[in-house]
Write a protein that holds these residues in place. Structure first.
Motif, short mmCIF file in Angstrom:
data_model
loop_
_atom_site.label_atom_id
_atom_site.label_comp_id
_atom_site.label_asym_id
_atom_site.label_seq_id
_atom_site.Cartn_x
_atom_site.Cartn_y
_atom_site.Cartn_z
N TYR A 22 -13.84 -40.77 -84.10
CA TYR A 22 -14.91 -39.93 -83.54
C TYR A 22 -15.86 -39.45 -84.64
N PRO A 33 -20.18 -39.56 -75.63
CA PRO A 33 -19.20 -38.49 -75.45
C PRO A 33 -17.80 -39.06 -75.26
N MET A 35 -13.46 -38.52 -75.44
CA MET A 35 -12.31 -37.62 -75.34
C MET A 35 -11.04 -38.44 -75.41
N ASP A 43 -14.77 -42.87 -72.85
CA ASP A 43 -16.21 -42.64 -72.90
C ASP A 43 -16.56 -42.00 -71.57
N SER A 45 -19.44 -40.70 -70.58
CA SER A 45 -20.88 -40.60 -70.34
C SER A 45 -21.26 -40.76 -68.86
N LEU A 59 -18.58 -30.13 -72.52
CA LEU A 59 -19.07 -30.18 -73.90
C LEU A 59 -18.10 -29.64 -74.95
N LEU A 62 -15.54 -32.43 -76.20
CA LEU A 62 -15.94 -33.72 -76.77
C LEU A 62 -15.30 -33.90 -78.15
#
Length: 71
Positions: A22, A33, A35, A43, A45, A59, A62
């Motif tokens: 990351y 983004p 996780m 991903d 997104s 947010l 992330l």
């Protein structure tokens, strides 16, 4: 170690491997983004606009392992 995308997730990773990956992506200017959940890198997104709590709830997580959030 492979980081190829498959169904919006990457192969199994440890927390330390994910953190390195990351940070490397961020240093390269990536704004994807990501996780970690149960050893897989996701991903997210495509889900940012659809999360019931809104993007602001996602947010803070992330680049982190989110497994503890679901326990």
């Amino acid at each position: 170690m492979s980081y190829e995308v498959g169904h919006n997730q990457f192969s199994t990773q440890t927390k330390d491997e994910f953190k390195r990956y990351y940070l490397q992506k961020k240093a390269e200017g990536s704004k994807v983004p990501l996780m970690l959940f149960q050893g897989y890198i996701y991903d997210i997104s495509q889900y940012l606009d659809f999360h019931p709590g809104g993007i602001d709830r996602l947010l803070p997580f992330l680049g982190k392992d989110i497994e503890s959030v679901f326990k």
